[in-house]
Design an enzyme around this catalytic site. Sequence first.
Site, mmCIF file in Angstrom:
data_model
loop_
_atom_site.group_PDB
_atom_site.id
_atom_site.type_symbol
_atom_site.label_atom_id
_atom_site.label_comp_id
_atom_site.label_asym_id
_atom_site.label_seq_id
_atom_site.Cartn_x
_atom_site.Cartn_y
_atom_site.Cartn_z
ATOM 1 N N ASN A 169 -0.830 -2.708 -39.617
ATOM 2 C CA ASN A 169 -0.304 -2.124 -40.866
ATOM 3 C C ASN A 169 -1.597 -1.892 -41.926
ATOM 4 O O ASN A 169 -2.265 -2.889 -42.202
ATOM 5 C CB ASN A 169 0.709 -3.137 -41.621
ATOM 6 N N ASP A 237 6.133 4.288 -51.600
ATOM 7 C CA ASP A 237 6.691 4.582 -52.910
ATOM 8 C C ASP A 237 5.836 5.737 -53.337
ATOM 9 O O ASP A 237 4.650 5.907 -52.910
ATOM 10 C CB ASP A 237 6.640 3.461 -53.689
#
Length: 305
Positions: A169, A237
Amino acid sequence: ASTLAAAAQQSGRYFGTAVAANKLGDSTYTGILNREFDMVTAENEMKMDATEPNQGQFSFGNGDRIVNQARGQGKRVRGHALAWHSQQPGWMQNMGGSSLRSAMLNHVTQVASYYKGKIYAWDVVNEAFADGSSGGRRDSNLQRTGNDWIEAAFRAARSADPNAKLCYNDYNTDNWSHAKTQGVYNMVRDFKSRGVPIDCVGFQAHFNSGNPVPSNYHTTLGNFAALGVDVQITELDIEGSGSSQAQQYQGVVQACLSVARCTGITVWGIRDSDSWRASGTPLLFDGSGNKKAAYTSVLNVLNSG
Ligand code: G3I
């Protein structure tokens, strides 16, 4: 479909959010969580400092609260994160060499074993590549234990929980032309060619005006998927508001929907007031829990895909 999770499920995908244990008593928060999302990531509670505050002494109380709440509601869990240069417990921060390597591997083994069978996918290693133009690894105490620390962590995680998907990640890996993206891509290609157990790559996707959603996002996701891994948007986001923000969210969701192995999307919090960003309005619900324009555009594109 009328919720994010149900809309994503129409194409076999999930729609998740980061959750903070200390907000589970907030009924507005939990109401939206239970209604809209079918995947959960602990925002901080399963990180190294939270789960092993003293060496060899593990603490799973807050992680368990999140995992049990999610699973009790029929949701799945992404585990975040087994090994990372940041949010290390104090005892680990000044360690190095073979003692750090074995402490890290023990951590991976203990935490992944504890949650065995309850985790859909683990972020085994988080943020190990450098920003900028090098395309190389980030300097850290873990990196200084040897370049093979990442594959060692993946092998330990596979042994501990053979059924969890194992992900790498990172952030700023969205634009295909960036050196960091290429660096991660080359590592994943190498892992696949040598049989290192990796199943997925997470794209954090924290966007703002200085780091906008790239127009080649589908290319990035598609090229990684072509290596034989799943791809996931793991911490989405987008700074902004109104229709501009809504359009950018739509672009991210469209990019995922255009790649068969993009298995799901997670936003990094529920309401704007829950965001890690001190100021700004980067999420899908406003501070009162009302749906924003960005929510509607995400729901619509999920329903159209
Ligand atoms: O829990 C303590 C609290 O006891 C104390 O009173 C308070 C005072 O500062 O701090 C609290 O801890 C904070 C924690 O969030 C919980 O709110 C930490 O200081 C703060 O550093 C921590 O920030 C988290 C950050 O990771 C740390 O790296 C954010 O919540 C979290 O959203 C953020 O998430 C990261 C992902 O894990 C990895 N990718 C980037 C993403 C955004 O930075």
